[in-house]
Design an enzyme around this catalytic site. Structure first.
Site, PDB file in Angstrom:
ATOM      1  CE  LYS A  17      -0.019  13.122 -14.828  1.00  0.00           C
ATOM      2  NZ  LYS A  17      -0.844  13.571 -15.848  1.00  0.00           N
TER       3      LYS A  17
ATOM      4  CG  ASN B 223      -3.039  16.668 -19.863  1.00  0.00           C
ATOM      5  OD1 ASN B 223      -1.921  15.755 -19.713  1.00  0.00           O
ATOM      6  ND2 ASN B 223      -3.872  16.643 -18.980  1.00  0.00           N
TER       7      ASN B 223
ATOM      8  NE  ARG C 275      -4.025  -1.731   1.899  1.00  0.00           N
ATOM      9  CZ  ARG C 275      -3.914  -2.714   3.222  1.00  0.00           C
ATOM     10  NH1 ARG C 275      -3.089  -2.600   3.989  1.00  0.00           N
ATOM     11  NH2 ARG C 275      -4.870  -3.601   3.139  1.00  0.00           N
TER      12      ARG C 275
ATOM     13  CG  HIS D  48      -0.972  10.855 -24.595  1.00  0.00           C
ATOM     14  ND1 HIS D  48      -1.770  11.027 -23.456  1.00  0.00           N
ATOM     15  CD2 HIS D  48       0.258  10.647 -24.546  1.00  0.00           C
ATOM     16  CE1 HIS D  48      -0.746  11.172 -22.776  1.00  0.00           C
ATOM     17  NE2 HIS D  48       0.582  10.838 -23.112  1.00  0.00           N
TER      18      HIS D  48
ATOM     19  CD  GLU E 207      -3.972  15.319 -14.727  1.00  0.00           C
ATOM     20  OE1 GLU E 207      -4.583  14.213 -15.057  1.00  0.00           O
ATOM     21  OE2 GLU E 207      -2.965  15.534 -15.526  1.00  0.00           O
TER      22      GLU E 207
ATOM     23  CG  HIS F 148       1.058  15.540 -23.316  1.00  0.00           C
ATOM     24  ND1 HIS F 148       1.698  16.691 -23.466  1.00  0.00           N
ATOM     25  CD2 HIS F 148       1.835  14.707 -22.712  1.00  0.00           C
ATOM     26  CE1 HIS F 148       2.940  16.477 -23.014  1.00  0.00           C
ATOM     27  NE2 HIS F 148       2.888  15.240 -22.605  1.00  0.00           N
TER      28      HIS F 148
ATOM     29  NE  ARG G 255      -0.174  16.605 -12.393  1.00  0.00           N
ATOM     30  CZ  ARG G 255       0.379  16.092 -11.553  1.00  0.00           C
ATOM     31  NH1 ARG G 255       0.029  15.908 -10.116  1.00  0.00           N
ATOM     32  NH2 ARG G 255       1.352  15.232 -11.844  1.00  0.00           N
TER      33      ARG G 255
ATOM     34  CG  HIS H  35       6.255  10.991 -24.061  1.00  0.00           C
ATOM     35  ND1 HIS H  35       4.876  10.585 -24.389  1.00  0.00           N
ATOM     36  CD2 HIS H  35       6.313  12.018 -23.356  1.00  0.00           C
ATOM     37  CE1 HIS H  35       4.128  11.654 -23.427  1.00  0.00           C
ATOM     38  NE2 HIS H  35       4.984  12.499 -22.892  1.00  0.00           N
TER      39      HIS H  35
ATOM     40  CE  LYS I 239       5.107  17.414 -14.187  1.00  0.00           C
ATOM     41  NZ  LYS I 239       4.989  16.175 -14.554  1.00  0.00           N
TER      42      LYS I 239
ATOM     43  CD  GLU J 191       6.971  16.427 -21.943  1.00  0.00           C
ATOM     44  OE1 GLU J 191       6.041  17.240 -21.675  1.00  0.00           O
ATOM     45  OE2 GLU J 191       6.436  15.379 -22.320  1.00  0.00           O
TER      46      GLU J 191
HETATM   47  N1  LIG Z   1       4.554  10.596 -15.040  1.00  0.00           N
HETATM   48  C1  LIG Z   1       4.522  11.700 -15.731  1.00  0.00           C
HETATM   49  O1  LIG Z   1       4.108  12.728 -14.984  1.00  0.00           O
HETATM   50  C2  LIG Z   1       5.009  11.614 -16.988  1.00  0.00           C
HETATM   51  C3  LIG Z   1       5.259  12.656 -17.825  1.00  0.00           C
HETATM   52  C4  LIG Z   1       5.747  12.816 -19.152  1.00  0.00           C
HETATM   53  C5  LIG Z   1       6.441  11.520 -19.534  1.00  0.00           C
HETATM   54  N2  LIG Z   1       5.967  10.397 -18.946  1.00  0.00           N
HETATM   55  C6  LIG Z   1       6.504   8.896 -19.645  1.00  0.00           C
HETATM   56  O2  LIG Z   1       7.912   9.222 -19.504  1.00  0.00           O
HETATM   57  C7  LIG Z   1       8.042   7.960 -20.775  1.00  0.00           C
HETATM   58  C8  LIG Z   1       9.247   8.737 -21.647  1.00  0.00           C
HETATM   59  O3  LIG Z   1      10.254   8.708 -20.929  1.00  0.00           O
HETATM   60  P1  LIG Z   1      11.784   8.773 -21.483  1.00  0.00           P
HETATM   61  O4  LIG Z   1      11.650   9.437 -22.593  1.00  0.00           O
HETATM   62  O5  LIG Z   1      12.609   9.112 -20.311  1.00  0.00           O
HETATM   63  O6  LIG Z   1      11.751   7.203 -21.908  1.00  0.00           O
HETATM   64  P2  LIG Z   1      12.690   6.187 -21.720  1.00  0.00           P
HETATM   65  O7  LIG Z   1      12.542   5.864 -20.077  1.00  0.00           O
HETATM   66  O8  LIG Z   1      12.211   5.007 -22.437  1.00  0.00           O
HETATM   67  O9  LIG Z   1      14.087   6.500 -21.946  1.00  0.00           O
HETATM   68  C9  LIG Z   1      14.446   6.547 -23.509  1.00  0.00           C
HETATM   69  C10 LIG Z   1      15.493   5.654 -23.756  1.00  0.00           C
HETATM   70  O10 LIG Z   1      16.909   5.909 -23.234  1.00  0.00           O
HETATM   71  C11 LIG Z   1      17.284   4.862 -22.350  1.00  0.00           C
HETATM   72  N3  LIG Z   1      18.044   5.467 -21.250  1.00  0.00           N
HETATM   73  C12 LIG Z   1      17.334   6.073 -20.297  1.00  0.00           C
HETATM   74  N4  LIG Z   1      18.610   6.740 -19.521  1.00  0.00           N
HETATM   75  C13 LIG Z   1      19.695   6.626 -20.234  1.00  0.00           C
HETATM   76  C14 LIG Z   1      20.934   7.080 -20.120  1.00  0.00           C
HETATM   77  N5  LIG Z   1      21.354   7.637 -19.210  1.00  0.00           N
HETATM   78  N6  LIG Z   1      22.047   6.433 -20.913  1.00  0.00           N
HETATM   79  C15 LIG Z   1      21.447   5.994 -21.695  1.00  0.00           C
HETATM   80  N7  LIG Z   1      20.224   5.487 -22.376  1.00  0.00           N
HETATM   81  C16 LIG Z   1      19.339   5.738 -21.317  1.00  0.00           C
HETATM   82  C17 LIG Z   1      16.036   3.923 -22.030  1.00  0.00           C
HETATM   83  O11 LIG Z   1      16.462   2.499 -21.971  1.00  0.00           O
HETATM   84  C18 LIG Z   1      15.319   4.222 -23.626  1.00  0.00           C
HETATM   85  O12 LIG Z   1      15.749   3.417 -24.396  1.00  0.00           O
HETATM   86  C19 LIG Z   1       6.741   7.890 -21.483  1.00  0.00           C
HETATM   87  O13 LIG Z   1       6.265   6.487 -20.905  1.00  0.00           O
HETATM   88  C20 LIG Z   1       5.749   9.007 -20.901  1.00  0.00           C
HETATM   89  O14 LIG Z   1       4.610   8.516 -20.661  1.00  0.00           O
HETATM   90  C21 LIG Z   1       5.268  10.376 -17.762  1.00  0.00           C
END
Ligand SMILES: NC(=O)c1ccc[n+]([C@@H]2O[C@H](COP(=O)([O-])OP(=O)(O)OC[C@H]3O[C@@H](n4cnc5c(N)ncnc54)[C@H](O)[C@@H]3O)[C@@H](O)[C@H]2O)c1
Length: 525
Positions: A310, A411, A288, A418, A403, A414, A407, A431, A393, A352
């Site tokens: 999130k 989006n 939990r 998305h 949200e 997005h 907040r 993304h 942010k 972003e």
């Molecule tokens: N929770 C939230 O508020 C929120 C906000 C925006 C995006 N997101 C989510 O974030 C995700 C995208 O995140 P991302 O762009 O970081 O993608 P990711 O986590 O897939 O990382 C991108 C790529 O880089 C690699 N990688 C990560 N760190 C590395 C490093 N230091 N050196 C080499 N390779 C590395 C990963 O293995 C992957 O191949 C999506 O799923 C999106 O929905 C969430």
């Protein structure tokens, strides 16, 4: 929107006698262009030699004098302060000194200190059992922002501290469920001390993913261990958006439970946004709720996904459809991890930053327009960019943790973003790339519908292109994109609550019929 302050102002040096606090402090102050205060010298000037004071009035009175002097320096004026060897060993004083600046311990092995101090004449407490004294103080000396190896020539020590300071920013995120800090740092040093302070834990469950593990898992474990935080049996999940699934979340839960974690063991999520979302959702749900420390290793995760609480996994019908709100206790963003991040991923992270600037901050937007097109800025400027994006942010999410209102502005781009990701198949378009396409398409739809200015789409598109991001996609007109928009979480019945940029740096939510939104989008040329 005004930016919260993102930095402490000075540096407070501590460490054992003979380690070089005064000489390093003087040189550091001169490099930083700050005034220098040597606490021991000031105390000696006021009350006579330190050794005589301790012998005369006793150590207790001396410590009170020392504390009074140092507390008087916690006044927000930027300086470099060298403290006496006992200052950091007093927990209350050490805590108060954080208001005067970053705490930096200079550290050297005892034989080096012995050599430097000689017979210890004039050094108070030197002859009371120096090894035992050092052993007693060691945990206190470790509870700081940075521990620096001082067994090197002084210029190298000063250079190390200045580089570290260039990237050090603390962004506070107020949240009704518990405030936390986004610590932007040059590297992983100090992670363990920060985890301890934020969670009180001396053991953690590190969760990472298969691409990050070979690069950054051992450095992260070393940084934790250096500050006395154990990270046994790390959990390595498969990398990539295609693995942001219920099955991987379940596997993470299985692994946490198999390791017998208890409720006070924090999950340290080491990776990009995908890992942060999956591990964060596991932390939100295991027992939990376990404390969560986000250690983002992509630019996107540093500026966006690690902040705000999130956490989610994808469902075959859409992104992030299964998740929770679970605030981290700490976010630690080590810029050194970006050295191994592919350039395409770095660019995706910038999308972003463009988004929050477009929403709230015309100055930041213009700073992005001035960025060199082909590379990231140097550490200091990069840390500022990240800190400003995070502060924006943070200002939004702390008012609206779940949200319900403002907040939803985050989006921007997005709804379409998305849809593009879903139409392409998760993992095909990054993304941040999808968000870039979404920002342009949504600015164009807003202009068509008379919500946003007619010249905005071209300005947004020009910036994103300069930063090397895609801005158009044939996928927009596809059925898959239409289906994804219709499943969008922002939809209320036939209406979409849609963030719109009214100008650069100004935005508002608008209610738009889903049909009209999608027809306008599909008709864009
Ligand atoms: N929770 C939230 O508020 C929120 C906000 C925006 C995006 N997101 C989510 O974030 C995700 C995208 O995140 P991302 O762009 O970081 O993608 P990711 O986590 O897939 O990382 C991108 C790529 O880089 C690699 N990688 C990560 N760190 C590395 C490093 N230091 N050196 C080499 N390779 C590395 C990963 O293995 C992957 O191949 C999506 O799923 C999106 O929905 C969430």
């Amino acid at each position: 929107m005004s930016l919260p302050s993102t930095g402490r102002v000075g540096v407070v040096l501590g460490g054992f006698m003979g380690v070089g606090k005064s000489t390093v402090g003087r040189r550091l102050a001169s490099v930083l262009g700050l005034p220098f205060i040597d606490a021991d010298l000031q105390l000696a000037a006021r009350h006579g030699p330190i050794a005589d004071q301790i012998a005369g009035v006793g150590e207790r009175t001396f410590r009170a004098r020392e504390a009074a002097l140092l507390l008087g320096l916690c006044d927000g004026v930027p300086r470099v302060i060298a403290t006496g060897g006992g200052a950091f060993a007093q927990p209350h004083l050490r805590e108060a000194l954080r208001a005067a600046g970053f705490l930096v311990t200079l550290s050297a092995p005892l034989p080096v200190l012995r050599r430097r101090v000689g017979d210890g004449v004039g050094r108070p407490l030197w002859d009371v059992g120096v090894a035992a004294l050092l052993a007693r103080r060691r945990p206190h000396y470790a509870d700081v922002d940075l521990v620096v190896d001082a067994d090197r020539p002084e210029p190298a020590v000063v250079d190390d501290i200045t580089r570290w300071l260039t990237a050090a920013r603390d962004v506070p995120v107020p949240a009704s469920s518990g405030a936390y800090t986004v610590a932007i740092r040059s590297d992983l040093r100090g992670l363990g001390a920060a985890v301890r302070r934020a969670t009180g834990a001396s053991a953690v469950a590190v969760v990472t993913e298969s691409r990050v593990a070979p690069l950054w898992l051992e450095p992260a474990r070393r940084a934790l261990a250096a500050d006395g935080v154990a990270a046994p049996a790390p959990i390595v999940l498969p990398a990539g958006e295609e693995h942001k699934t219920v099955e991987v979340w379940r596997a993470c839960l299985d692994a946490l439970i198999a390791r017998g974690v208890s409720r006070d063991v924090p999950v340290v999520a080491l990776g990009g946004g995908v890992l942060g979302d999956v591990a964060g959702f596991a932390a939100a749900t295991a027992l939990r709720g376990l404390p969560l420390v986000q250690v983002p290793t992509t630019l996107l995760a540093m500026v966006d996904s690690s902040v705000g609480g999130k956490v989610a996994v994808d469902h075959p019908s859409g992104k992030n459809l299964i998740g929770a709100f679970h605030q981290p206790a700490l976010v630690w963003a080590p810029l050194s991890t970006l050295d191994t991040l592919p350039a395409r991923e770095v660019r995706a992270g910038l999308a972003e930053v463009v988004k929050v600037a477009l929403l709230f901050d015309a100055d930041l937007y213009e700073a992005l327009e001035r960025l060199p097109a082909d590379r990231l800025p140097a550490a200091g400027a990069l840390a500022d960019l990240i800190a400003r994006a995070v502060a924006l942010k943070a200002a939004v999410v702390s008012d609206d943790e779940r949200e319900a209102g403002p907040r939803a502005l985050l989006n921007l781009g997005h709804t379409v973003g998305h849809a593009v990701e879903a139409a392409a198949g998760f993992g095909q378009v990054l993304h941040g790339e999808a968000v870039a396409i979404g920002l342009v398409a949504e600015a164009r739809v807003a202009a068509e519908l008379g919500f946003g200015p007619a010249d905005l789409p071209a300005r947004v598109e020009a910036l994103l292109r300069r930063l090397g991001l895609p801005t158009r996609s044939p996928l927009l007109a596809s059925d898959a994109a239409a289906r994804a928009v219709s499943l969008d979480k922002k939809r209320r019945g036939a209406m979409l609550t849609w963030p719109v940029a009214l100008a650069v740096g100004r935005s508002a939510l608008r209610a738009v019929p889903v049909d009209l939104f999608f027809r306008t989008l599909a008709n864009l040329r």
